[in-house]
Design a protein around this motif. Sequence first.
Motif, PDB file in Angstrom:
ATOM      1  N   HIS A  52       0.673  -1.404   0.017  1.00 50.66           N
ATOM      2  CA  HIS A  52       0.135  -0.003  -0.059  1.00 50.66           C
ATOM      3  C   HIS A  52       0.933   1.379   0.076  1.00 50.66           C
ATOM      4  CE1 HIS A  52      -2.747   2.919   1.178  1.00 50.66           C
ATOM      5  NE2 HIS A  52      -3.637   2.545   1.049  1.00 50.66           N
ATOM      6  N   TRP A  53       1.947   1.295   0.749  1.00 49.13           N
ATOM      7  CA  TRP A  53       2.855   2.359   0.911  1.00 49.13           C
ATOM      8  C   TRP A  53       3.532   2.673  -0.434  1.00 49.13           C
ATOM      9  CZ3 TRP A  53       8.032   2.365   3.960  1.00 49.13           C
ATOM     10  CH2 TRP A  53       8.043   3.757   4.549  1.00 49.13           C
ATOM     11  N   GLY A  54       3.699   1.495  -1.142  1.00 45.09           N
ATOM     12  CA  GLY A  54       4.459   1.761  -2.442  1.00 45.09           C
ATOM     13  C   GLY A  54       3.502   2.084  -3.726  1.00 45.09           C
ATOM     14  N   ILE A  55       2.523   2.140  -3.532  1.00 46.04           N
ATOM     15  CA  ILE A  55       1.646   2.330  -4.600  1.00 46.04           C
ATOM     16  C   ILE A  55       1.711   3.846  -5.349  1.00 46.04           C
ATOM     17  CG2 ILE A  55      -1.070   3.037  -5.243  1.00 46.04           C
ATOM     18  CD1 ILE A  55      -1.792   0.988  -3.408  1.00 46.04           C
ATOM     19  N   ARG A  56       2.331   4.639  -4.650  1.00 45.59           N
ATOM     20  CA  ARG A  56       2.493   5.968  -5.112  1.00 45.59           C
ATOM     21  C   ARG A  56       3.980   6.066  -5.305  1.00 45.59           C
ATOM     22  NH1 ARG A  56       0.698   9.718  -0.605  1.00 45.59           N
ATOM     23  NH2 ARG A  56       1.127   8.144   0.605  1.00 45.59           N
ATOM     24  N   ASP A  57       4.914   5.357  -4.443  1.00 42.34           N
ATOM     25  CA  ASP A  57       6.489   5.568  -4.756  1.00 42.34           C
ATOM     26  C   ASP A  57       7.149   4.166  -4.392  1.00 42.34           C
ATOM     27  OD1 ASP A  57       9.077   6.239  -4.648  1.00 42.34           O
ATOM     28  OD2 ASP A  57       8.774   7.766  -3.042  1.00 42.34           O
ATOM     29  N   LEU A  58       7.403   3.342  -5.593  1.00 40.11           N
ATOM     30  CA  LEU A  58       8.104   2.201  -5.118  1.00 40.11           C
ATOM     31  C   LEU A  58       9.337   2.005  -4.359  1.00 40.11           C
ATOM     32  CD1 LEU A  58       7.983  -1.043  -5.422  1.00 40.11           C
ATOM     33  CD2 LEU A  58       9.166  -0.485  -7.609  1.00 40.11           C
ATOM     34  N   GLY A  59       9.824   3.317  -4.272  1.00 41.78           N
ATOM     35  CA  GLY A  59      11.122   3.477  -3.446  1.00 41.78           C
ATOM     36  C   GLY A  59      11.056   3.509  -1.967  1.00 41.78           C
ATOM     37  N   ARG A  60       9.913   3.630  -1.591  1.00 43.33           N
ATOM     38  CA  ARG A  60       9.591   3.991  -0.241  1.00 43.33           C
ATOM     39  C   ARG A  60       9.456   2.254   0.331  1.00 43.33           C
ATOM     40  NH1 ARG A  60       4.366   6.649   0.778  1.00 43.33           N
ATOM     41  NH2 ARG A  60       4.831   6.876   2.832  1.00 43.33           N
ATOM     42  N   PRO A  61       8.844   1.296   0.108  1.00 41.43           N
ATOM     43  CA  PRO A  61       9.134   0.074   0.493  1.00 41.43           C
ATOM     44  C   PRO A  61      10.119  -0.677   0.159  1.00 41.43           C
ATOM     45  CG  PRO A  61       7.316  -0.022  -1.212  1.00 41.43           C
ATOM     46  CD  PRO A  61       7.890   1.582  -0.985  1.00 41.43           C
ATOM     47  N   VAL A  62      10.905  -0.405  -0.889  1.00 33.36           N
ATOM     48  CA  VAL A  62      12.116  -0.989  -1.236  1.00 33.36           C
ATOM     49  C   VAL A  62      13.275  -0.308  -0.240  1.00 33.36           C
ATOM     50  CG1 VAL A  62      14.026  -0.990  -2.876  1.00 33.36           C
ATOM     51  CG2 VAL A  62      11.795  -1.572  -3.643  1.00 33.36           C
ATOM     52  N   GLY A  63      13.286   0.922  -0.085  1.00 30.36           N
ATOM     53  CA  GLY A  63      14.336   1.432   1.090  1.00 30.36           C
ATOM     54  C   GLY A  63      13.868   0.776   2.368  1.00 30.36           C
ATOM     55  N   LEU A  64      12.731   0.664   2.649  1.00 29.57           N
ATOM     56  CA  LEU A  64      12.209   0.068   4.090  1.00 29.57           C
ATOM     57  C   LEU A  64      12.814  -1.280   4.105  1.00 29.57           C
ATOM     58  CD1 LEU A  64      11.636   0.731   6.742  1.00 29.57           C
ATOM     59  CD2 LEU A  64       9.345   0.093   6.184  1.00 29.57           C
ATOM     60  N   VAL A  65      12.636  -2.134   3.074  1.00 29.49           N
ATOM     61  CA  VAL A  65      13.375  -3.374   3.163  1.00 29.49           C
ATOM     62  C   VAL A  65      14.677  -3.415   3.267  1.00 29.49           C
ATOM     63  CG1 VAL A  65      13.585  -5.567   1.572  1.00 29.49           C
ATOM     64  CG2 VAL A  65      11.397  -4.467   1.821  1.00 29.49           C
ATOM     65  N   GLU A  66      15.557  -2.520   2.760  1.00 31.92           N
ATOM     66  CA  GLU A  66      16.916  -2.454   2.974  1.00 31.92           C
ATOM     67  C   GLU A  66      17.081  -2.080   4.441  1.00 31.92           C
ATOM     68  OE1 GLU A  66      20.922  -1.918   2.995  1.00 31.92           O
ATOM     69  OE2 GLU A  66      19.908  -3.043   1.561  1.00 31.92           O
ATOM     70  N   GLU A  67      16.223  -1.265   5.250  1.00 30.52           N
ATOM     71  CA  GLU A  67      16.200  -0.649   6.329  1.00 30.52           C
ATOM     72  C   GLU A  67      16.147  -1.946   7.239  1.00 30.52           C
ATOM     73  OE1 GLU A  67      17.257   1.959   9.408  1.00 30.52           O
ATOM     74  OE2 GLU A  67      17.325   2.413   7.169  1.00 30.52           O
ATOM     75  N   ILE A  68      15.333  -2.952   6.876  1.00 28.09           N
ATOM     76  CA  ILE A  68      14.880  -4.010   7.623  1.00 28.09           C
ATOM     77  C   ILE A  68      16.192  -4.931   7.579  1.00 28.09           C
ATOM     78  CG2 ILE A  68      13.637  -6.374   7.547  1.00 28.09           C
ATOM     79  CD1 ILE A  68      11.230  -4.767   6.659  1.00 28.09           C
TER      80      ILE A  68
END
Length: 193
Positions: A52-68
């Motif tokens: 849901h977070w990435g619907i507008r900007d795929l970089g957001r969840p990808v960045g958070l996966v890197e943070e995880i």
Amino acid sequence: MDSELYRYSIPRPDGSHKVPSPAEIDEIATTLGLKDTVAGRYSSLLVAQLFHWGIRDLGRPVGLVEEIAALDQGRPGIMGFKSPDNAQSESTFRGPLLEGLKHHHFLDPETFQYLLERAMHRGVPPNEVPRFFRAERERNRLTGDWLIYTEHGVTRYYLALGRHGHDAFIHNAIVAHCGDEFPFLRALAFWPE
């Protein structure tokens, strides 16, 4: 229909919404790299939130996966930050609704934009914005974004995203969606009797 996962539903071309199926959750987790990063240690709720977070900007969840991945490996991430006393960006919840869970503070691009707008609204000159951010951090007002997880033994399990002031919402979402995936959660202090 499951109301909490509906909040993170998949929009269809006709404007309706669909709750992600287990196969879609698996596909989303694979696409974002979460499955390779912490296989078997993430909840469906977290995956739906990331989607849901990435619907507008795929970089957001990808960045958070890197943070995880960084958090899981004990190294500095790209979105997390340390507190003013240079302690790690991880904290244990103290209130009864989330007692026994932990959270990692991170700075989402939307939060960063909000802080920048707040600085401008207060008349902070552009060259003083870094000082404004440091002052906000010292007052523990820099972020409202959390990655919520727990530890079982020596292993971390990633449950949800959350925000300051939404403890009841986070509690209800985790209770509704994470207990079947991670039964050991039921033994933690926050779980209802």
